[in-house]
Design a protein around this motif. Structure first.
Motif, PDB file in Angstrom:
ATOM      1  N   ASP A   8     -13.773  -5.757  10.330  1.00  0.00           N
ATOM      2  CA  ASP A   8     -14.398  -4.574   9.756  1.00  0.00           C
ATOM      3  C   ASP A   8     -15.172  -5.018   8.512  1.00  0.00           C
ATOM      4  OD1 ASP A   8     -15.054  -2.289   8.386  1.00  0.00           O
ATOM      5  OD2 ASP A   8     -13.063  -1.371   8.514  1.00  0.00           O
ATOM      6  N   PRO A   9     -16.501  -4.978   8.590  1.00  0.00           N
ATOM      7  CA  PRO A   9     -17.288  -5.502   7.464  1.00  0.00           C
ATOM      8  C   PRO A   9     -16.992  -4.794   6.136  1.00  0.00           C
ATOM      9  CG  PRO A   9     -18.710  -4.409   9.078  1.00  0.00           C
ATOM     10  CD  PRO A   9     -17.353  -4.511   9.688  1.00  0.00           C
ATOM     11  N   ALA A  10     -16.682  -3.497   6.217  1.00  0.00           N
ATOM     12  CA  ALA A  10     -16.409  -2.762   4.980  1.00  0.00           C
ATOM     13  C   ALA A  10     -15.175  -3.334   4.281  1.00  0.00           C
ATOM     14  CB  ALA A  10     -16.210  -1.289   5.281  1.00  0.00           C
ATOM     15  N   LYS A  11     -14.248  -3.847   5.075  1.00  0.00           N
ATOM     16  CA  LYS A  11     -13.008  -4.384   4.496  1.00  0.00           C
ATOM     17  C   LYS A  11     -13.081  -5.885   4.263  1.00  0.00           C
ATOM     18  CE  LYS A  11      -9.658  -1.370   6.754  1.00  0.00           C
ATOM     19  NZ  LYS A  11      -8.880  -1.416   7.981  1.00  0.00           N
ATOM     20  N   TYR A  12     -13.744  -6.595   5.183  1.00  0.00           N
ATOM     21  CA  TYR A  12     -13.594  -8.046   5.185  1.00  0.00           C
ATOM     22  C   TYR A  12     -14.832  -8.861   4.822  1.00  0.00           C
ATOM     23  CZ  TYR A  12      -9.418  -6.584   7.671  1.00  0.00           C
ATOM     24  OH  TYR A  12      -8.243  -5.959   8.011  1.00  0.00           O
ATOM     25  N   SER A  13     -15.968  -8.184   4.606  1.00  0.00           N
ATOM     26  CA  SER A  13     -17.145  -8.991   4.287  1.00  0.00           C
ATOM     27  C   SER A  13     -17.021  -9.581   2.884  1.00  0.00           C
ATOM     28  CB  SER A  13     -18.418  -8.153   4.369  1.00  0.00           C
ATOM     29  OG  SER A  13     -19.501  -8.949   3.933  1.00  0.00           O
ATOM     30  N   VAL A  14     -17.375 -10.869   2.767  1.00  0.00           N
ATOM     31  CA  VAL A  14     -17.405 -11.491   1.443  1.00  0.00           C
ATOM     32  C   VAL A  14     -18.866 -11.636   0.974  1.00  0.00           C
ATOM     33  CG1 VAL A  14     -15.185 -12.684   1.613  1.00  0.00           C
ATOM     34  CG2 VAL A  14     -17.223 -13.817   2.486  1.00  0.00           C
ATOM     35  N   LEU A 103       4.572 -19.355  21.942  1.00  0.00           N
ATOM     36  CA  LEU A 103       3.854 -18.816  20.782  1.00  0.00           C
ATOM     37  C   LEU A 103       4.676 -17.652  20.246  1.00  0.00           C
ATOM     38  CD1 LEU A 103       0.188 -18.734  22.088  1.00  0.00           C
ATOM     39  CD2 LEU A 103       1.035 -20.088  20.170  1.00  0.00           C
ATOM     40  N   THR A 104       5.136 -17.791  19.033  1.00  0.00           N
ATOM     41  CA  THR A 104       6.029 -16.768  18.498  1.00  0.00           C
ATOM     42  C   THR A 104       5.254 -15.596  17.900  1.00  0.00           C
ATOM     43  OG1 THR A 104       6.080 -17.814  16.331  1.00  0.00           O
ATOM     44  CG2 THR A 104       7.775 -18.492  17.911  1.00  0.00           C
ATOM     45  N   GLU A 105       5.949 -14.474  17.806  1.00  0.00           N
ATOM     46  CA  GLU A 105       5.398 -13.283  17.161  1.00  0.00           C
ATOM     47  C   GLU A 105       5.105 -13.614  15.690  1.00  0.00           C
ATOM     48  OE1 GLU A 105       3.593 -10.442  17.690  1.00  0.00           O
ATOM     49  OE2 GLU A 105       4.645 -10.820  19.582  1.00  0.00           O
ATOM     50  N   GLU A 106       5.980 -14.454  15.103  1.00  0.00           N
ATOM     51  CA  GLU A 106       5.776 -14.848  13.695  1.00  0.00           C
ATOM     52  C   GLU A 106       4.442 -15.546  13.482  1.00  0.00           C
ATOM     53  OE1 GLU A 106       9.403 -15.444  14.798  1.00  0.00           O
ATOM     54  OE2 GLU A 106       9.977 -16.679  13.057  1.00  0.00           O
ATOM     55  N   PHE A 107       4.065 -16.344  14.456  1.00  0.00           N
ATOM     56  CA  PHE A 107       2.798 -17.053  14.336  1.00  0.00           C
ATOM     57  C   PHE A 107       1.654 -16.045  14.211  1.00  0.00           C
ATOM     58  CE2 PHE A 107      -0.585 -19.736  16.654  1.00  0.00           C
ATOM     59  CZ  PHE A 107      -1.010 -20.314  15.463  1.00  0.00           C
ATOM     60  N   PHE A 108       1.672 -15.035  15.071  1.00  0.00           N
ATOM     61  CA  PHE A 108       0.605 -14.039  15.029  1.00  0.00           C
ATOM     62  C   PHE A 108       0.670 -13.186  13.770  1.00  0.00           C
ATOM     63  CE2 PHE A 108       0.586 -15.143  19.519  1.00  0.00           C
ATOM     64  CZ  PHE A 108      -0.761 -15.346  19.702  1.00  0.00           C
ATOM     65  N   SER A 109       1.876 -12.819  13.361  1.00  0.00           N
ATOM     66  CA  SER A 109       1.919 -12.003  12.145  1.00  0.00           C
ATOM     67  C   SER A 109       1.528 -12.841  10.928  1.00  0.00           C
ATOM     68  CB  SER A 109       3.244 -11.277  11.952  1.00  0.00           C
ATOM     69  OG  SER A 109       4.289 -12.145  12.137  1.00  0.00           O
ATOM     70  N   PHE A 110       1.890 -14.125  10.944  1.00  0.00           N
ATOM     71  CA  PHE A 110       1.446 -15.004   9.855  1.00  0.00           C
ATOM     72  C   PHE A 110      -0.081 -15.049   9.810  1.00  0.00           C
ATOM     73  CE2 PHE A 110      -0.307 -19.370   9.494  1.00  0.00           C
ATOM     74  CZ  PHE A 110      -0.305 -19.480   8.111  1.00  0.00           C
ATOM     75  N   LEU A 111      -0.714 -15.233  10.972  1.00  0.00           N
ATOM     76  CA  LEU A 111      -2.176 -15.316  11.022  1.00  0.00           C
ATOM     77  C   LEU A 111      -2.826 -14.026  10.522  1.00  0.00           C
ATOM     78  CD1 LEU A 111      -2.741 -17.058  14.472  1.00  0.00           C
ATOM     79  CD2 LEU A 111      -3.270 -18.022  12.237  1.00  0.00           C
ATOM     80  N   LYS A 112      -2.275 -12.920  10.955  1.00  0.00           N
ATOM     81  CA  LYS A 112      -2.839 -11.628  10.592  1.00  0.00           C
ATOM     82  C   LYS A 112      -2.714 -11.384   9.081  1.00  0.00           C
ATOM     83  CE  LYS A 112      -3.005  -7.345  13.095  1.00  0.00           C
ATOM     84  NZ  LYS A 112      -2.302  -6.492  14.030  1.00  0.00           N
ATOM     85  N   VAL A 113      -1.524 -11.597   8.564  1.00  0.00           N
ATOM     86  CA  VAL A 113      -1.280 -11.383   7.140  1.00  0.00           C
ATOM     87  C   VAL A 113      -2.124 -12.353   6.321  1.00  0.00           C
ATOM     88  CG1 VAL A 113       0.481 -11.618   5.321  1.00  0.00           C
ATOM     89  CG2 VAL A 113       1.032 -10.441   7.446  1.00  0.00           C
ATOM     90  N   TRP A 114      -2.135 -13.599   6.772  1.00  0.00           N
ATOM     91  CA  TRP A 114      -2.917 -14.608   6.067  1.00  0.00           C
ATOM     92  C   TRP A 114      -4.394 -14.194   6.005  1.00  0.00           C
ATOM     93  CZ3 TRP A 114      -5.728 -18.481   9.351  1.00  0.00           C
ATOM     94  CH2 TRP A 114      -6.722 -19.119   8.595  1.00  0.00           C
ATOM     95  N   LEU A 115      -4.971 -13.831   7.156  1.00  0.00           N
ATOM     96  CA  LEU A 115      -6.388 -13.491   7.169  1.00  0.00           C
ATOM     97  C   LEU A 115      -6.689 -12.318   6.260  1.00  0.00           C
ATOM     98  CD1 LEU A 115      -7.094 -14.106  10.913  1.00  0.00           C
ATOM     99  CD2 LEU A 115      -8.482 -15.009   9.059  1.00  0.00           C
ATOM    100  N   LYS A 116      -5.878 -11.300   6.348  1.00  0.00           N
ATOM    101  CA  LYS A 116      -6.121 -10.109   5.518  1.00  0.00           C
ATOM    102  C   LYS A 116      -5.999 -10.455   4.038  1.00  0.00           C
ATOM    103  CE  LYS A 116      -4.927  -6.265   8.431  1.00  0.00           C
ATOM    104  NZ  LYS A 116      -3.952  -5.272   8.785  1.00  0.00           N
ATOM    105  N   ALA A 117      -4.873 -11.081   3.680  1.00  0.00           N
ATOM    106  CA  ALA A 117      -4.616 -11.355   2.266  1.00  0.00           C
ATOM    107  C   ALA A 117      -5.592 -12.388   1.723  1.00  0.00           C
ATOM    108  CB  ALA A 117      -3.180 -11.836   2.093  1.00  0.00           C
ATOM    109  N   HIS A 118      -5.872 -13.396   2.548  1.00  0.00           N
ATOM    110  CA  HIS A 118      -6.736 -14.465   2.050  1.00  0.00           C
ATOM    111  C   HIS A 118      -8.177 -13.985   1.891  1.00  0.00           C
ATOM    112  CE1 HIS A 118      -7.672 -18.598   1.062  1.00  0.00           C
ATOM    113  NE2 HIS A 118      -8.755 -18.469   1.803  1.00  0.00           N
ATOM    114  N   ILE A 119      -8.695 -13.295   2.888  1.00  0.00           N
ATOM    115  CA  ILE A 119     -10.086 -12.835   2.798  1.00  0.00           C
ATOM    116  C   ILE A 119     -10.228 -11.796   1.684  1.00  0.00           C
ATOM    117  CG2 ILE A 119     -11.979 -11.658   3.987  1.00  0.00           C
ATOM    118  CD1 ILE A 119     -10.899 -12.855   6.633  1.00  0.00           C
TER     119      ILE A 119
END
Ligand code: FE2
Length: 133
Positions: A8-14, A103-119
């Motif tokens: 979502d560009p409104a949320k994630y565009s840098v 592939l664990t659920e943790e892997f996906f939640s880590f990726l999701k949280v990481w992307l949101k928080a990092h971006i």
């Protein structure tokens, strides 16, 4: 079927097109991996996609660090350490996947949280408006 993670560009565009493209590439690869897992795709396809995800991430971090250096971004050293830590985590999950074949659920939640928080929390600091402010 909706994607695991919606760009979502409104949320994630840098506000730097090349960096936004890098983030979108990571997100679409992650979505692809999620879909493959849901579809119980052949293991070889999962292995290939996990490899792609790691390669895209390594490439994007390098591009981002080069971009930050090019604008004389003050917190570059700190940001590099954050990237290193993240990459180590991604590689840890990759090794776990290679060892267990799962592939664990943790892997996906880590990726999701990481992307949101990092971006939104870290990368946004080099957005042109922020840098100028
Ligand atoms: Fe970053």
């Amino acid at each position: 079927m909706s994607n695991f993670f919606e760009w979502d560009p409104a949320k994630y565009s840098v506000q730097v097109p090349k960096m936004d493209r890098g983030h979108q590439e990571i997100i679409s690869c992650m979505n692809r991996l999620h879909t493959l897992r849901e579809a119980k795709a052949p293991q070889a396809q999962l292995v290939k996609t996990v490899g792609d995800l790691c390669a895209i991430t390594v490439k994007h971090f390098a591009e981002e660090e080069a971009y930050m250096a090019s604008i004389g971004f003050a917190d570059l050293a700190k940001h590099k350490i954050i990237h290193k830590t993240l990459l180590a985590k991604v590689m840890e999950h990759k090794s776990l996947f290679e060892a267990t074949g799962k592939l664990t659920e943790e892997f996906f939640s880590f990726l999701k949280v990481w992307l949101k928080a990092h971006i939104c929390g870290i990368d946004i600091k080099y957005a042109p408006q922020r840098v100028a402010a």
